[in-house]
Design an enzyme around this catalytic site. Structure first.
Site, PDB file in Angstrom:
ATOM      1  N   HIS A   1      75.871   1.926 -46.531  1.00 34.38           N
ATOM      2  CA  HIS A   1      75.217   0.999 -45.592  1.00 34.38           C
ATOM      3  C   HIS A   1      75.448  -0.471 -45.901  1.00 34.38           C
ATOM      4  O   HIS A   1      74.800  -1.316 -45.280  1.00 34.38           O
ATOM      5  CB  HIS A   1      73.705   1.238 -45.568  1.00 34.38           C
ATOM      6  CG  HIS A   1      73.300   2.533 -44.964  1.00 34.38           C
ATOM      7  ND1 HIS A   1      72.983   2.666 -43.629  1.00 34.38           N
ATOM      8  CD2 HIS A   1      73.172   3.758 -45.508  1.00 34.38           C
ATOM      9  CE1 HIS A   1      72.658   3.928 -43.391  1.00 34.38           C
ATOM     10  NE2 HIS A   1      72.765   4.617 -44.513  1.00 34.38           N
TER      11      HIS A   1
ATOM     12  N   LYS B   1      72.194 -13.104 -43.334  1.00 36.73           N
ATOM     13  CA  LYS B   1      71.792 -12.981 -41.931  1.00 36.73           C
ATOM     14  C   LYS B   1      71.608 -14.353 -41.269  1.00 36.73           C
ATOM     15  O   LYS B   1      71.499 -14.463 -40.069  1.00 36.73           O
ATOM     16  CB  LYS B   1      70.505 -12.161 -41.825  1.00 36.73           C
ATOM     17  CG  LYS B   1      70.655 -10.718 -42.318  1.00 36.73           C
ATOM     18  CD  LYS B   1      69.330  -9.966 -42.237  1.00 36.73           C
ATOM     19  CE  LYS B   1      69.366  -8.597 -42.917  1.00 36.73           C
ATOM     20  NZ  LYS B   1      70.027  -7.558 -42.101  1.00 36.73           N
TER      21      LYS B   1
ATOM     22  N   THR C   1      70.969  -2.829 -36.220  1.00 36.89           N
ATOM     23  CA  THR C   1      70.459  -1.906 -35.208  1.00 36.89           C
ATOM     24  C   THR C   1      69.491  -2.644 -34.281  1.00 36.89           C
ATOM     25  O   THR C   1      69.324  -2.256 -33.127  1.00 36.89           O
ATOM     26  CB  THR C   1      69.721  -0.712 -35.867  1.00 36.89           C
ATOM     27  OG1 THR C   1      68.895  -1.210 -36.925  1.00 36.89           O
ATOM     28  CG2 THR C   1      70.711   0.285 -36.424  1.00 36.89           C
TER      29      THR C   1
ATOM     30  N   LYS D   1      64.288  -9.773 -38.251  1.00 37.16           N
ATOM     31  CA  LYS D   1      64.993  -8.913 -39.207  1.00 37.16           C
ATOM     32  C   LYS D   1      64.598  -9.391 -40.599  1.00 37.16           C
ATOM     33  O   LYS D   1      63.964 -10.435 -40.734  1.00 37.16           O
ATOM     34  CB  LYS D   1      66.510  -9.021 -39.012  1.00 37.16           C
ATOM     35  CG  LYS D   1      67.038 -10.481 -38.992  1.00 37.16           C
ATOM     36  CD  LYS D   1      68.539 -10.564 -38.792  1.00 37.16           C
ATOM     37  CE  LYS D   1      68.982 -10.321 -37.375  1.00 37.16           C
ATOM     38  NZ  LYS D   1      70.028  -9.350 -37.211  1.00 37.16           N
ATOM     39  N   ARG D   2      64.947  -8.625 -41.640  1.00 37.52           N
ATOM     40  CA  ARG D   2      64.687  -9.088 -42.986  1.00 37.52           C
ATOM     41  C   ARG D   2      65.287 -10.481 -43.188  1.00 37.52           C
ATOM     42  O   ARG D   2      66.326 -10.800 -42.604  1.00 37.52           O
ATOM     43  CB  ARG D   2      65.276  -8.108 -44.011  1.00 37.52           C
ATOM     44  CG  ARG D   2      64.504  -6.807 -44.113  1.00 37.52           C
ATOM     45  CD  ARG D   2      63.072  -7.032 -44.546  1.00 37.52           C
ATOM     46  NE  ARG D   2      63.010  -7.422 -45.930  1.00 37.52           N
ATOM     47  CZ  ARG D   2      62.559  -6.659 -46.924  1.00 37.52           C
ATOM     48  NH1 ARG D   2      62.103  -5.445 -46.669  1.00 37.52           N
ATOM     49  NH2 ARG D   2      62.531  -7.102 -48.158  1.00 37.52           N
TER      50      ARG D   2
ATOM     51  N   LYS E   1      68.618  -2.739 -30.007  1.00 41.05           N
ATOM     52  CA  LYS E   1      67.286  -2.669 -29.385  1.00 41.05           C
ATOM     53  C   LYS E   1      67.082  -3.822 -28.400  1.00 41.05           C
ATOM     54  O   LYS E   1      66.523  -3.644 -27.318  1.00 41.05           O
ATOM     55  CB  LYS E   1      66.199  -2.673 -30.463  1.00 41.05           C
ATOM     56  CG  LYS E   1      66.273  -1.436 -31.365  1.00 41.05           C
ATOM     57  CD  LYS E   1      65.472  -1.592 -32.656  1.00 41.05           C
ATOM     58  CE  LYS E   1      65.890  -0.524 -33.666  1.00 41.05           C
ATOM     59  NZ  LYS E   1      65.370  -0.799 -35.027  1.00 41.05           N
TER      60      LYS E   1
HETATM   61  C1  Z2T Z   1      69.321  -1.664 -45.402  1.00 39.50           C
HETATM   62  O1  Z2T Z   1      68.323  -1.756 -44.509  1.00 39.50           O
HETATM   63  C2  Z2T Z   1      70.653  -1.730 -45.009  1.00 39.50           C
HETATM   64  C3  Z2T Z   1      71.633  -1.587 -45.951  1.00 39.50           C
HETATM   65  C4  Z2T Z   1      71.310  -1.383 -47.289  1.00 39.50           C
HETATM   66  O2  Z2T Z   1      72.315  -1.256 -48.187  1.00 39.50           O
HETATM   67  C5  Z2T Z   1      69.993  -1.329 -47.690  1.00 39.50           C
HETATM   68  C6  Z2T Z   1      69.015  -1.471 -46.748  1.00 39.50           C
HETATM   69 CL1  Z2T Z   1      67.379  -1.361 -47.212  1.00 39.50          CL
HETATM   70  C7  Z2T Z   1      72.079  -0.654 -49.386  1.00 39.50           C
HETATM   71  C8  Z2T Z   1      70.967  -1.887 -43.548  1.00 39.50           C
HETATM   72  C9  Z2T Z   1      72.160  -2.771 -43.227  1.00 39.50           C
HETATM   73  O3  Z2T Z   1      71.968  -4.060 -43.744  1.00 39.50           O
HETATM   74  C10 Z2T Z   1      72.323  -2.849 -41.716  1.00 39.50           C
HETATM   75  O4  Z2T Z   1      73.470  -3.594 -41.377  1.00 39.50           O
HETATM   76  C11 Z2T Z   1      72.427  -1.454 -41.123  1.00 39.50           C
HETATM   77  O5  Z2T Z   1      72.382  -1.511 -39.712  1.00 39.50           O
HETATM   78  C12 Z2T Z   1      71.285  -0.581 -41.596  1.00 39.50           C
HETATM   79  O6  Z2T Z   1      71.204  -0.581 -42.999  1.00 39.50           O
HETATM   80  C13 Z2T Z   1      71.436   0.866 -41.129  1.00 39.50           C
HETATM   81  O7  Z2T Z   1      72.719   1.341 -41.371  1.00 39.50           O
END
Ligand code: Z2T
Length: 839
Positions: free
Chosen positions: A374, A571, A673, A565-566, A677
């Site tokens: 991810h 970002k 994601t 978003k976080r 949305k």
């Molecule tokens: C996370 O939310 C995502 C990636 C991570 O890598 C860890 C966490 Cl907690 C270890 C996110 C990505 O930043 C985002 O781009 C992606 O859409 C999402 O995971 C689901 O794949």
């Protein structure tokens, strides 16, 4: 105590209609009964929460029928099942979605209102289970919804954190973290299964011995053993009878006291052990990317993975004579590397407990697991110091060494004299302090490896996992993320849902590609009119909510420009701030400037130890305050930071947005994601060519997407050529003025030191290249402003965005996983005739 099924118990199943009936009158009766007999409250003393609980139990009864039938069918039909292993499941509130999936929203609404209540108020009572950080956890939840909707046998395995992601408050502009006590009033959606508990070993040492057949074996003598208790939550599909299980593990001490220690007089030692065991599932680590390397986190990972694999093996042996066919019955998906210790754990269980030889165990293991990556951030790739890993799991350490030894032995034949290759591929990082590289363990131990968007997968192949791609290209594939339209459209945006369904019927809810039918209505002025009215009403609702929450009045007729978003430097929330300050600066210099009035809305949590992210939150709030108090702006700019962004608030904000900010540095956001949305709810995107933005733009059409910024290749090239942000600072007057304004203390009551670290980091370092993308972003935003002035045009673009989002349903993603990775087919669930079928 005997907790096994008692087969001598004969009893025809007669289920009271009050527990199955779906009509308004029955539901009303059930609600009243549950208030009395479960909540133990008389109607006149019942709080909103009591009424919510009574309703939740009423709905739970209807789920249990479907859930038990589902489990029984899977057992009888001996199906192949997917297990989604994830340290996070950010499911969000259950009630509204269960009503929608059962197809009884209207009946329940009527039942509730006949009792003098409002369904929406009861729905709002539910405390959301915040068992995740962000995208990764929410993706797992969308996938559970789609798995059930597509009638795929599935189990989601994770951790039942007592405290989920912290609640965020803002004090004087700064983030303050508050413990999330989501369980304090009870959780009606879960069922504890203490009779299915398992034990997990930690610490100690290994010894070899010869078994009764003369075979050499290893034995793990642990320091302590922790008990895992499963808590099950049924996950119902949309208008089907399938209800799969999300099984989350809670840790407890094996005995309430350690009697060995207690008798030796070590009372505190005994209690300590109990406390430590209970701590394992106590709290979710609130870091997204990168995670911090804390020992308790590694214990959490092993705890839930070992519990889950032992559970699978027990279920398997209940239905099969041996584990020989384990990989044919189960496909285990690793949601990032967090559960990747499972590769070594399954080997241990097969070899030490079930006495398989190495090769057979390895064949089963490799054919069981698949791994999803991810992230592309190199600092987010998990690695655990050998010292910690070996101390906690001495037996797994031996197994990993053996896996690595055999793996490298094969590599040596392919690349005979390439030591660099060997050390790059090794599961053990030996460049300094030794580490276990979890992504390497996952790659070697899996039959499939995937990224979460097309660009992300390409970059994995070219860069992050290049050596593995070269070795086994056939394992790699892309599975672009998706989100569930049941939660992110139907549940969160009933008005839009109604307007769409009125035109094209309701098939799109299960077949999102059908939204294409909306293209026939872009030229229908009446439709565009009602589209705009709906958006306006939703924005007005959000405006009320904002006023109630933070006391800021915003005008629903302004452009709602949203970034939720976080909070993370990659970002680039601070790039958004640079745009806001640019507009503010322009208006100060030219008070009569014609700009499109905007409301900027931010939401997101910062990892508690991430200084720069917390400073960005403070900056947003500081800019908001200055602009709000400046009468010359006259409401043309408003900035709002909404505290405690979570699933519940997401459901409120996506439908209300006009513009979606997806502005990460190209090559950094794996997929995103939230971008999906927003677009599904009729907002337009301003974004870079990053993650799934690229595919969204491809689907909706370049002319319906506001694109800006460097491409990934350009980012790489600039970095390689020696990127110098100062050049942008010195050559772009407006940019310099904006940075200087922030640096001067203008937004911090004259304190020029407060934002210095942020500003200096941009001018002298700028790892995420904000300054390089600044002008392109500003120009693009100007185009957005002009486009918004033509409301008819904007509505066309918004409708086309929705019409072309079909690809981004998580149903599509799950179908791809099923066909290309899991090789799993749907299984229809037939309800017994004494249960009333869905409406
Ligand atoms: C996370 O939310 C995502 C990636 C991570 O890598 C860890 C966490 Cl907690 C270890 C996110 C990505 O930043 C985002 O781009 C992606 O859409 C999402 O995971 C689901 O794949």
């Amino acid at each position: 105590m005997d907790t096994s099924p008692d087969t001598s118990f004969v009893c025809p199943i007669i289920i009271e209609d009050d527990r199955t009936g779906l009509d308004t009158e029955t539901i009303r009766r059930a609600l009243r009964d549950n208030l009395l007999y479960i909540q133990g409250k008389l109607p006149e003393l019942a709080s909103k929460n009591d009424l919510y609980m009574a309703l939740a139990y009423t709905i739970r009864d209807r789920l249990l029928q479907r859930w038990l039938t589902t489990q029984q069918t899977y057992l009888k039909k001996d199906v192949r099942t997917v297990c989604y292993l994830s340290a996070e499941f950010l499911v969000g509130p259950h009630l509204a979605n269960n009503l929608i999936n059962l197809g009884i929203y209207e009946q329940v609404q009527k039942a509730v209102s006949e009792s003098g209540l409002k369904l929406e108020e009861l729905i709002a009572q539910e405390e959301e289970p915040g068992l995740g950080n962000g995208g990764l956890g929410r993706l797992a939840a969308c996938y559970l919804d789609s798995l059930s909707t597509l009638e795929i046998p599935a189990i989601g395995y994770g951790i039942r954190y007592e405290f989920g992601i912290f609640d965020q408050e803002i004090h004087d502009g700064w983030q303050v973290e508050i413990t999330d006590k989501w369980l304090q009033y009870g959780n009606p959606w879960e069922i504890a299964r203490p009779e299915s508990s398992v034990e997990v070993k930690f610490g100690g040492y290994t010894e070899s011995y010869t078994d009764e057949n003369g075979n050499y074996r290893s034995r793990w003598i642990p320091d302590y053993v922790v008990k895992g208790i499963p808590y099950d939550t049924p996950i119902l599909g949309y208008r089907v009878n399938t209800a799969n299980t999300m099984r989350l593990w809670k840790s407890e001490a094996c005995e309430s006291f350690d009697f060995g220690r207690f008798n030796r007089g070590d009372y505190y030692g005994a209690v300590d052990n109990k406390v430590h065991s209970e701590n394992i599932s106590k709290v979710l680590y609130p870091n997204d990317e990168p995670i911090q390397g804390k020992e308790l986190r590694l214990e959490q990972q092993y705890f839930f993975v070992s519990c889950s694999l032992q559970d699978l093996i027990r279920i398997h042996l209940y239905e099969n004579p041996s584990l020989d066919n384990f990989h044919q019955k189960w496909s285990v998906q690793l949601n990032d590397t967090h559960p990747s210790v499972g590769v070594a754990e399954l080997m241990r269980l097969l070899i030490d407990v079930h006495h398989f030889d190495w090769d057979k165990a390895w064949f089963i293991t490799q054919n069981t697991f698949a791994y999803t990556n991810h992230t592309l951030l190199p600092e987010a790739l998990e690695k655990w110091p050998l010292s910690i890993f070996g101390r906690l799991f001495p037996r797994l350490m031996e197994i990993i060494y053996e896996i690595n030894y055999r793996f490298l032995d094969k590599i040596r034949i392919i690349y005979p004299h390439d030591d660099g290759k060997m050390s790059r591929l090794s599961i053990i990082d030996e460049s300094g302090e030794k580490y276990v590289r979890m992504a390497h363990l996952a790659c070697v131990g899996s039959q499939a490896i995937n990224g979460v968007a097309a660009l992300h997968t390409e970059l994995l192949k070219k860069d992050v996992l290049r050596d593995f791609y070269e070795l086994f290209p056939e394992k790699f594939s892309n599975k672009t993320n998706g989100v569930t339209p049941r939660r992110w459209m139907v549940s969160s945006n009933p008005r839009l849902t109604f307007a769409i369904t009125e035109k094209i019927g309701e098939n799109w809810i299960k077949h999102l590609e059908d939204l294409r039918g909306l293209e026939n209505y872009v030229d229908d002025g009446g439709f565009r009119d009602s589209w705009r009215r709906i958006k306006y009403d939703i924005k007005a609702d959000l405006a009320n909510y904002i006023d109630k929450k933070v006391g800021i009045k915003v005008d629903p007729s302004t452009l709602f420009d949203v970034q939720v978003k976080r909070i993370h430097e990659y970002k680039r929330q601070h790039l958004n701030v640079l745009h806001i300050v640019t507009l503010y600066h322009r208006l100060k210099n030219n008070p009569n400037l014609d700009i499109t009035p905007r409301t900027f809305i931010f939401g997101g949590k910062a990892a508690p130890g991430y200084f720069m992210a917390k400073l960005i939150i403070k900056l947003i709030n500081s800019v908001a305050e200055v602009i709000d108090n400046d009468p010359t702006i006259g409401g043309r700019l408003k900035v709002v930071f909404l505290p405690d962004y979570n699933v519940t608030f997401g459901q409120r904000v996506y439908p209300a947005a006009d513009l979606s900010e997806q502005i990460s540095t190209a090559g950094k956001e794996a997929s995103g994601t939230g971008n999906m949305k927003f677009s599904m709810n009729g907002s337009l995107t301003i974004g870079t060519l990053d993650g799934a933005n690229i595919e969204i733009r491809e689907e909706v059409g370049a002319e319906n997407f506001f694109l800006f910024g460097l491409t990934t290749e350009e980012v790489y090239a600039k970095k390689a050529a020696g990127y110098n942000p100062q050049e942008y600072y010195y050559h772009n007057e407006e940019l310099r003025a904006v940075l200087d304004l922030i640096g001067s203390g203008f937004f911090s009551r004259g304190d020029s030191s407060l934002f210095r670290p942020l500003v200096d980091n941009l001018i002298y370092n700028d790892p995420y290249m904000l300054l390089a993308d600044y002008q392109s972003y500003i120009d693009c935003q100007e185009g957005v402003g002009w486009a918004y002035k033509d409301q008819e045009h904007w509505s066309r673009l918004a409708i086309l965005n929705v019409a072309r989002m079909g690809k981004f349903s998580s149903d599509r993603s799950i179908r791809e996983y099923c066909e290309e990775i899991w090789r799993i087919q749907p299984v229809k669930i037939e309800l017994p005739d004494y249960i009333q079928a869905n409406a």
